[in-house]
Design a protein around this motif. Structure first.
Motif, PDB file in Angstrom:
ATOM      1  N   ARG A  34       0.816  -1.214   0.000  1.00  0.00           N
ATOM      2  CA  ARG A  34       0.000   0.000   0.000  1.00  0.00           C
ATOM      3  C   ARG A  34       0.846   1.259   0.000  1.00  0.00           C
ATOM      4  NH1 ARG A  34      -3.650   0.205   4.972  1.00  0.00           N
ATOM      5  NH2 ARG A  34      -2.287   1.881   5.729  1.00  0.00           N
ATOM      6  N   ALA A  35       1.848   1.327   0.863  1.00  0.00           N
ATOM      7  CA  ALA A  35       2.688   2.525   0.934  1.00  0.00           C
ATOM      8  C   ALA A  35       3.379   2.814  -0.403  1.00  0.00           C
ATOM      9  CB  ALA A  35       3.702   2.398   2.068  1.00  0.00           C
ATOM     10  N   PRO A  36       3.982   1.817  -1.066  1.00  0.00           N
ATOM     11  CA  PRO A  36       4.617   2.104  -2.356  1.00  0.00           C
ATOM     12  C   PRO A  36       3.630   2.566  -3.427  1.00  0.00           C
ATOM     13  CG  PRO A  36       5.441   0.043  -1.467  1.00  0.00           C
ATOM     14  CD  PRO A  36       4.276   0.441  -0.611  1.00  0.00           C
ATOM     15  N   TYR A  37       2.405   2.034  -3.390  1.00  0.00           N
ATOM     16  CA  TYR A  37       1.401   2.433  -4.379  1.00  0.00           C
ATOM     17  C   TYR A  37       1.168   3.939  -4.324  1.00  0.00           C
ATOM     18  CZ  TYR A  37      -3.112   2.590  -6.838  1.00  0.00           C
ATOM     19  OH  TYR A  37      -4.136   2.881  -7.705  1.00  0.00           O
ATOM     20  N   PHE A  38       0.947   4.459  -3.133  1.00  0.00           N
ATOM     21  CA  PHE A  38       0.689   5.888  -2.993  1.00  0.00           C
ATOM     22  C   PHE A  38       1.968   6.711  -3.139  1.00  0.00           C
ATOM     23  CE2 PHE A  38      -3.097   4.024  -1.177  1.00  0.00           C
ATOM     24  CZ  PHE A  38      -4.094   4.837  -1.679  1.00  0.00           C
ATOM     25  N   ASP A  39       3.095   6.176  -2.691  1.00  0.00           N
ATOM     26  CA  ASP A  39       4.360   6.879  -2.890  1.00  0.00           C
ATOM     27  C   ASP A  39       4.613   7.128  -4.373  1.00  0.00           C
ATOM     28  OD1 ASP A  39       4.839   6.901  -0.172  1.00  0.00           O
ATOM     29  OD2 ASP A  39       6.388   5.343  -0.223  1.00  0.00           O
ATOM     30  N   GLN A  40       4.406   6.099  -5.176  1.00  0.00           N
ATOM     31  CA  GLN A  40       4.681   6.237  -6.604  1.00  0.00           C
ATOM     32  C   GLN A  40       3.703   7.186  -7.283  1.00  0.00           C
ATOM     33  OE1 GLN A  40       7.374   5.213  -8.188  1.00  0.00           O
ATOM     34  NE2 GLN A  40       8.079   4.461  -6.190  1.00  0.00           N
ATOM     35  N   LEU A  41       2.462   7.220  -6.813  1.00  0.00           N
ATOM     36  CA  LEU A  41       1.505   8.179  -7.362  1.00  0.00           C
ATOM     37  C   LEU A  41       1.961   9.611  -7.093  1.00  0.00           C
ATOM     38  CD1 LEU A  41      -1.963   6.611  -6.446  1.00  0.00           C
ATOM     39  CD2 LEU A  41      -1.006   6.894  -8.734  1.00  0.00           C
ATOM     40  N   VAL A  42       2.455   9.860  -5.890  1.00  0.00           N
ATOM     41  CA  VAL A  42       2.929  11.203  -5.560  1.00  0.00           C
ATOM     42  C   VAL A  42       4.149  11.559  -6.405  1.00  0.00           C
ATOM     43  CG1 VAL A  42       3.885  12.672  -3.751  1.00  0.00           C
ATOM     44  CG2 VAL A  42       2.008  11.105  -3.213  1.00  0.00           C
ATOM     45  N   LEU A  43       5.096  10.642  -6.524  1.00  0.00           N
ATOM     46  CA  LEU A  43       6.279  10.910  -7.330  1.00  0.00           C
ATOM     47  C   LEU A  43       5.921  11.151  -8.793  1.00  0.00           C
ATOM     48  CD1 LEU A  43       8.779   8.319  -5.823  1.00  0.00           C
ATOM     49  CD2 LEU A  43       8.928  10.812  -5.660  1.00  0.00           C
ATOM     50  N   ALA A  44       4.980  10.370  -9.315  1.00  0.00           N
ATOM     51  CA  ALA A  44       4.567  10.544 -10.708  1.00  0.00           C
ATOM     52  C   ALA A  44       3.882  11.892 -10.910  1.00  0.00           C
ATOM     53  CB  ALA A  44       3.634   9.401 -11.120  1.00  0.00           C
ATOM     54  N   ALA A  45       3.076  12.305  -9.948  1.00  0.00           N
ATOM     55  CA  ALA A  45       2.397  13.592 -10.059  1.00  0.00           C
ATOM     56  C   ALA A  45       3.408  14.735 -10.053  1.00  0.00           C
ATOM     57  CB  ALA A  45       1.400  13.748  -8.908  1.00  0.00           C
ATOM     58  N   ILE A  46       4.392  14.651  -9.167  1.00  0.00           N
ATOM     59  CA  ILE A  46       5.423  15.690  -9.111  1.00  0.00           C
ATOM     60  C   ILE A  46       6.199  15.737 -10.421  1.00  0.00           C
ATOM     61  CG2 ILE A  46       7.619  16.292  -8.015  1.00  0.00           C
ATOM     62  CD1 ILE A  46       6.398  15.316  -5.366  1.00  0.00           C
ATOM     63  N   ALA A  47       6.545  14.565 -10.948  1.00  0.00           N
ATOM     64  CA  ALA A  47       7.287  14.511 -12.207  1.00  0.00           C
ATOM     65  C   ALA A  47       6.477  15.095 -13.361  1.00  0.00           C
ATOM     66  CB  ALA A  47       7.678  13.070 -12.519  1.00  0.00           C
ATOM     67  N   ALA A  48       5.146  14.954 -13.287  1.00  0.00           N
ATOM     68  CA  ALA A  48       4.274  15.470 -14.346  1.00  0.00           C
ATOM     69  C   ALA A  48       3.931  16.943 -14.154  1.00  0.00           C
ATOM     70  CB  ALA A  48       2.987  14.643 -14.393  1.00  0.00           C
ATOM     71  N   GLY A  49       4.417  17.535 -13.077  1.00  0.00           N
ATOM     72  CA  GLY A  49       4.169  18.949 -12.849  1.00  0.00           C
ATOM     73  C   GLY A  49       2.859  19.268 -12.159  1.00  0.00           C
ATOM     74  N   VAL A  50       2.223  18.279 -11.553  1.00  0.00           N
ATOM     75  CA  VAL A  50       0.988  18.540 -10.802  1.00  0.00           C
ATOM     76  C   VAL A  50       1.349  19.401  -9.596  1.00  0.00           C
ATOM     77  CG1 VAL A  50      -0.879  17.487  -9.444  1.00  0.00           C
ATOM     78  CG2 VAL A  50      -0.109  16.415 -11.577  1.00  0.00           C
ATOM     79  N   PRO A  51       0.720  20.553  -9.428  1.00  0.00           N
ATOM     80  CA  PRO A  51       1.188  21.513  -8.422  1.00  0.00           C
ATOM     81  C   PRO A  51       0.614  21.327  -7.024  1.00  0.00           C
ATOM     82  CG  PRO A  51      -0.521  22.524  -9.746  1.00  0.00           C
ATOM     83  CD  PRO A  51      -0.308  21.148 -10.312  1.00  0.00           C
ATOM     84  N   GLN A  52      -0.375  20.412  -6.858  1.00  0.00           N
ATOM     85  CA  GLN A  52      -1.022  20.275  -5.558  1.00  0.00           C
ATOM     86  C   GLN A  52      -1.244  18.801  -5.227  1.00  0.00           C
ATOM     87  OE1 GLN A  52      -3.972  24.069  -5.261  1.00  0.00           O
ATOM     88  NE2 GLN A  52      -4.429  22.692  -6.952  1.00  0.00           N
ATOM     89  N   VAL A  53      -0.959  18.445  -3.976  1.00  0.00           N
ATOM     90  CA  VAL A  53      -1.231  17.100  -3.473  1.00  0.00           C
ATOM     91  C   VAL A  53      -2.062  17.243  -2.203  1.00  0.00           C
ATOM     92  CG1 VAL A  53      -0.270  14.931  -2.598  1.00  0.00           C
ATOM     93  CG2 VAL A  53       0.935  16.201  -4.409  1.00  0.00           C
ATOM     94  N   VAL A  54      -3.236  16.643  -2.201  1.00  0.00           N
ATOM     95  CA  VAL A  54      -4.120  16.684  -1.039  1.00  0.00           C
ATOM     96  C   VAL A  54      -4.133  15.299  -0.408  1.00  0.00           C
ATOM     97  CG1 VAL A  54      -6.504  16.951  -0.245  1.00  0.00           C
ATOM     98  CG2 VAL A  54      -5.550  18.557  -1.928  1.00  0.00           C
TER      99      VAL A  54
END
Length: 274
Positions: free
Chosen positions: A65-85
């Motif tokens: 579970r932890a890696p699943y969400f970790d990778q989503l956050v890293l992918a969002a940052i790499a794609a330039g998504v400016p906000q994480v809630v």
């Protein structure tokens, strides 16, 4: 007025926080890989009898579970998504571990939890300029209004993550939460959550009642367990489209008897776009 929290939920939150720091996890170049351990220092995860809980019981669930969400956050940052809630953030350290100058993190949880987390971070002198704490009660407060007050920009893409939150809310509160988030979700936004899923053909209310009685003696904190189609319908009703609806990513959570038959409850990982 915020009601007192179920002690079992407090224990579960702290068990998850203590369990996460047992894994080797990634971090961004600006992030702090050691922040998690500092943040949870002193947490004891006591059960209702006042005894320390065995965090090893959570590790099998956290391992995928932890890696699943970790990778989503890293992918969002790499794609330039400016906000994480981060919904139900508890003592999670992703806002610190994945610190990035181009992203703002919003950590949402009960006011008392957020206040304690803020105090812990202040005591360690941690830079939190990129992280915004938001205290609210998911059962009574409107998440969209809370995010707007906190400075969330509904015109910019957001990654919304809800790891281990929905099962502790009533189905109606889950519906309100997902609808509130879709109202804050600009094009390019994503919602990812863990969903407790029972096999098709069972009555969800009956399953929840059995879980409550068998696992918690009638005073448990788990409230929303649906079948897969029920979860997909909930996403659709609130304006979200699940990615790969026929592809199941899951981990077995627990098994118990329902109507005399063994039933396996899964924690499924669902990711959706608006």
């Amino acid at each position: 007025m915020t009601t007192r929290e179920n002690p079992l939920l407090t224990m579960i939150r702290e068990v998850c926080a203590l369990g996460r720091v047992e894994f080797e996890r990634p971090h961004t170049a600006e992030g702090d890989p050691d922040a998690g351990r500092a943040l949870v220092r002193g947490l004891r995860a006591l059960d209702p009898a006042g005894e320390p809980s065995d965090i090893s019981l959570s590790l099998d669930l956290l391992a995928p579970r932890a890696p699943y969400f970790d990778q989503l956050v890293l992918a969002a940052i790499a794609a330039g998504v400016p906000q994480v809630v981060n919904l139900g953030a508890g003592y999670d350290d992703r806002a610190l571990r994945f610190r990035h100058s181009g992203a703002t993190f919003f950590d949402l949880d009960r006011p008392a939890v957020i206040a304690d987390k803020v105090g812990r971070l202040e005591a360690t002198g941690t830079d939190t300029s990129h992280a915004i704490p938001v205290g609210l009660d998911f059962r009574t407060d409107e998440v969209g209004e809370a995010l707007a007050r906190a400075g969330h920009d509904a015109a910019r893409p957001t990654l919304f993550i809800a790891e281990h939150l929905a099962l502790f809310l009533e189905p109606g509160d889950v519906l309100a939460l997902m609808a509130g988030l879709s109202g804050r979700a600009a094009e390019g936004s994503t919602l990812a959550l863990t969903a407790e899923v029972h096999p098709a053909g069972l009555d969800s209310d009956r399953v929840v009642a059995v879980v409550d009685q068998e696992m918690f003696g009638g005073c448990g904190p788990l409230h929303t367990v649906l079948d897969r189609d029920g979860w997909l319908a909930l996403f659709a009703k609130t304006g979200w489209t699940v990615q790969g609806p026929d592809e199941v990513t899951a981990v077995d959570h627990f098994a118990l008897p329902v109507a005399g038959q063994p039933v396996q409850i899964q924690t499924q990982f669902l990711t959706a776009t608006v």
